[in-house]
Design an enzyme around this catalytic site. Structure first.
Site, mmCIF file in Angstrom:
data_model
loop_
_atom_site.group_PDB
_atom_site.id
_atom_site.type_symbol
_atom_site.label_atom_id
_atom_site.label_comp_id
_atom_site.label_asym_id
_atom_site.label_seq_id
_atom_site.Cartn_x
_atom_site.Cartn_y
_atom_site.Cartn_z
ATOM 1 N N LYS A 42 -32.708 -21.842 -31.000
ATOM 2 C CA LYS A 42 -31.757 -20.863 -30.371
ATOM 3 C C LYS A 42 -32.598 -19.378 -30.697
ATOM 4 C CE LYS A 42 -27.227 -19.779 -29.557
ATOM 5 N NZ LYS A 42 -26.404 -20.501 -28.929
ATOM 6 N N GLU A 73 -23.440 -20.744 -35.408
ATOM 7 C CA GLU A 73 -23.591 -21.793 -34.480
ATOM 8 C C GLU A 73 -23.302 -23.120 -35.051
ATOM 9 O OE1 GLU A 73 -25.764 -23.054 -30.785
ATOM 10 O OE2 GLU A 73 -25.155 -20.987 -31.630
ATOM 11 N N ASP A 74 -22.693 -23.951 -34.215
ATOM 12 C CA ASP A 74 -22.519 -25.205 -34.710
ATOM 13 C C ASP A 74 -22.050 -25.624 -35.943
ATOM 14 O OD1 ASP A 74 -24.065 -26.128 -32.221
ATOM 15 O OD2 ASP A 74 -25.681 -26.825 -33.535
ATOM 16 N N ASP A 84 -20.743 -21.035 -29.597
ATOM 17 C CA ASP A 84 -20.091 -22.219 -29.111
ATOM 18 C C ASP A 84 -18.720 -21.946 -28.448
ATOM 19 O OD1 ASP A 84 -22.501 -23.679 -29.953
ATOM 20 O OD2 ASP A 84 -21.521 -24.025 -32.070
ATOM 21 N N ASN A 137 -21.430 -33.172 -22.497
ATOM 22 C CA ASN A 137 -22.901 -33.295 -22.618
ATOM 23 C C ASN A 137 -23.192 -34.386 -23.393
ATOM 24 O OD1 ASN A 137 -24.549 -32.115 -20.544
ATOM 25 N ND2 ASN A 137 -24.338 -30.071 -21.649
#
Length: 760
Positions: free
Chosen positions: A95, A137-138, A163, A288
């Site tokens: 990232k 993130e995440d 996200d 995905n």
């Protein structure tokens, strides 16, 4: 690419030439005792005291205003789940690389061992003095909602959970454009969502702000339809969308849906449910790597459907890189204290608008698929204009909504500065690869098909769908070498082998060689021997016989020998008077084109002007405006010798035959690359910005400069790019790497398609 191949390639990529994807570099000189005194004690006290008196001064004297923290506790990493903070580090480094590459934003990736909301909030809050922004993130839902909400309330810098909001912004842009094409409105659209995690809820929240009606939004999750008073798996964010209904399954709520938003799991949507949707439905199947329904299956059920996925091998890729670097760029540049709804909405409309704008005429990667329509609802992640559209829109929204501490006074100058970054970065090759992937003429023949660099390049270009490699050589040798170096490709499906000694077209190639040689004395016997023994001649004849679309040669021989074959077999384009070579150097903070770096030893003034025009046309194919400097040992008339007089004359000719080209000369090399020096030497120069295309008085100067700059700056050399040839062919050099072969293959494919379009 198979799972084993991908894993092997990824592990090698992350470990070589040094572990990881990031490093820290100094931005200031540290070459003397004085430098040391300024950088540290005692000089550093001055900015420390200035910041102590005025905290806003940190933006002037430190990197804080351009520094973002990418932070995760590793609780929801990609499709890997809760793998912990340490295992999430490669993702966070990735990232960081995207921030730097796309928007020139510096990043520290920070992985925190914090499992609770309180621990995360406390840890991140204590980092505020270091950073100009926080990218979460995440982090798993629903904790991510609470963490972001509390941090936004406590911190005076932007906090953005990509996200959630990155996905929401791109989804909203796609929906706006999709509904426009369908002749529908967001107010009346029925939206069905599969998945109720952070991204799904953020998408719906943003759509509500854009005009969607809560009564038209239906959610399903692991327990089925979200309905009022449902006892299982409910939270305060999800309950907002609970419907008063007897429906319990996705199948129950799909009839007459205008939009399907999938952020759940593979194969969650059946063709039967797609068939139930309203006319011209919009399907966003974003799971995905396998979406809720594959596009071909959705199209089979509903030919009128518009389809988005998260995959790069289908149109309408919803990829967060479309927005998050540029949103932070705009926010940081105005010193925004937050990223508010107004800024997010501005990003939505900027993305939606960009998809509808026509491509520049010289855009190498523009084609029918990249025109606003059902297969192009949102811009490509490769579009270099994203920064120029999104960052200013976000910055302007921040100023208008009152959260900008450092408003921009001259927006035109700001956009011009962004434009300089776009074309001084390595992104220069990205649109070329995008064009190659969507090209129709993709058969590239390599005369050095047994070379290991070609074999490694063939693996990449085949797996990435850049080209279909045709390898000239012996099949058994090629297969043995592939096995030895671990290149796993399937013959006839992933690549083709042409063996000159066994090829079915051998007789035709001999006849063609005799025909092309004309009056130059090539007998049939000599032609037979040449076609059988010279892989370069054989490959060139395959190209001329339309058994390939482009050609790469030169790895195993002298450049001049390959050049003679190209002249004899391929010939010169009817629009060009001679061949020349252009080199592209991609450096850390700049790009430069150099011509002519390989072919013409001592061109005349007239020829130099013509070569400059040929090179400028190629530079435009990279979607870059050429700014041409004709170099000399003289600086705007400071010397009168043969070389300087020639370049002065060339500049005069160039102005006469190409008056619209931004060009000037004769001038020194440093003067060409520095507006300040140029203004000092000659204030009336027609070159308004730093040159990006350098034209040399002779081959010695060009080639020496190329190799010195390449070596001293560790620049990536793309080239030589052959110019003026009748067909798409490039002559590689023995020093090229497999990466270089891949780059030149993409350029060759784009060139082949350009020539094909021109001849159609």
């Amino acid at each position: 690419m198979s799972d084993d191949n991908l894993r092997e390639a990824a592990l090698y990529y992350h470990s070589h030439p040094k572990p990881g994807k990031l490093e820290i570099q100094s931005t200031k000189a540290l070459g003397s005792q004085r430098d040391l005194a300024l950088a540290y004690s005692p000089g550093v006290a001055a900015p420390c005291l200035a910041i102590s008196e005025d905290p806003h001064a940190a933006a002037l004297y430190t990197s804080r205003a351009n520094l973002v923290a990418v932070i995760s506790n590793g609780s929801a990493v990609l499709g890997l789940g809760n793998i912990g903070p340490l295992a999430s580090k490669p993702v966070m480094e990735g990232k960081a690389v995207l921030f730097k590459k796309f928007a020139d934003i510096d990043v520290f990736d920070i992985e925190i061992a914090a499992e609770t909301i309180d621990a995360m909030v406390e840890t991140i809050t204590n980092l505020e003095p270091t950073f100009g922004g926080i990218n979460l993130e995440d982090i798993k839902a629903p904790e991510c909602f609470e963490v972001e909400e509390r941090l936004r309330a406590k911190l005076k810098i932007p906090v953005f959970h990509d996200d959630q909001h990155g996905t929401a912004i791109i989804v909203a842009a796609a929906i706006i454009n999709g509904l426009e094409l369908a002749g529908k409105t967001l107010t009346n659209a029925k939206i069905v969502t599969s998945g109720a995690g952070a991204a799904a809820i953020a998408c719906l929240n943003l759509l509500l702000r854009l005009g969607a009606q809560q009564k038209n939004i239906w959610i399903t999750d692991l327990q089925g339809v979200v309905y009022k008073d449902r006892p299982e798996l409910m939270d305060k964010w999800k309950i907002v969308y609970a419907q008063d209904t007897e429906a319990r399954s996705l199948s129950d709520i799909m009839p007459n849906a205008d939009i399907f938003l999938g952020l759940s799991a593979a194969n969650a949507l059946s063709e039967e449910n797609v068939a139930k949707m309203a006319p011209k439905p919009l399907i966003l199947a974003l799971a995905n790597p396998t979406p809720e329904i594959m596009p071909e299956n959705a199209r089979h059920a509903r030919p009128d459907a518009m389809i988005c996925t998260g995959r790069s091998d289908y149109p309408n890729q919803v990829n967060n890189v479309l927005c998050f670097p540029y949103i932070f760029r705009g926010a940081l540049d105005v010193g925004a204290t937050t990223i508010n709804e107004e800024m997010k909405i501005a990003a939505v409309y900027a993305i939606a608008k960009l998809a509808k704008e026509s491509m520049p005429d010289a855009q190498a990667w523009s084609n029918e698929k990249m025109r606003f329509g059902v297969d192009y609802l949102i811009p490509s992640p490769f579009d270099p204009r994203l920064l120029l559209h999104i960052a200013p829109a976000v910055a302007k929204a921040a100023m208008e909504s009152g959260v900008a501490l450092r408003p921009i006074s001259d927006m035109s100058a700001y956009i011009e500065n962004l434009q300089r970054f776009v074309f001084k970065s390595g992104m220069v090759m990205k649109p070329v690869f995008a064009a190659a992937k969507t090209a129709s003429a993709k058969r590239v023949i390599y005369s050095d098909g047994e070379d290991e660099r070609v074999l490694r390049a063939a693996k990449v270009v085949s797996e990435e769908k850049i080209a279909l490699p045709i390898l000239t050589g012996r099949k058994d040798v090629i297969l043995e070498k592939m096995a030895h170096i671990g290149v796993k490709l399937k013959l006839e499906r992933d690549f083709i082998v042409y063996n000159p000694e066994e090829n079915k077209n051998y007789k035709r190639y001999v006849e063609l060689f005799v025909q092309l040689s004309g009056r130059r004395g090539i007998t049939e016997e000599a032609a037979k021997k040449a076609v059988r023994t010279s892989s370069t001649i054989f490959s060139a004849l395959a190209l001329m016989n339309n058994d390939a679309d482009a050609m790469m040669c030169g790895l195993s021989g002298q450049f001049e020998r390959s050049l003679e074959i190209v002249k004899k077999v391929i010939g010169i384009d009817s629009q060009a008077k001679r061949l020349s070579a252009l080199s592209l150097l991609i450096m850390r903070d700049n790009i430069l084109f150099l011509t002519d770096s390989y072919i013409n030893p001592e061109p005349t003034a007239q020829e130099i002007a013509e070569l400059a025009i040929l090179a400028a046309q190629e530079v435009q194919e990279f979607c870059i405006k050429p700014r041409v400097a004709l170099l000399s040992n003289s600086n705007f008339g400071s010397k009168d010798n043969a070389s300087s007089l020639k370049m002065r004359k060339a500049a005069e000719i160039l102005k006469e035959i190409a008056p619209d080209l931004e060009a000037d000369g004769e001038m020194h090399g440093d003067t060409a690359l520095s507006t300040a020096l140029r203004q000092r030497a000659y204030p009336h120069s027609t070159l308004q910005q730093d040159a990006n295309l350098l034209v040399f008085p002779n081959l010695d100067a060009a080639n020496i400069t190329l190799n010195v700059v390449k070596q001293t700056t560790n620049a990536l050399h793309v080239g030589p790019i052959l110019l003026g040839q009748a067909r798409a062919v490039h002559i590689l050099t023995p020093s090229i790497t497999s990466r270089g072969v891949v780059n030149m293959t993409a350029i060759a494919v784009v060139g082949a398609n350009r020539k094909k379009t021109a001849s159609d």
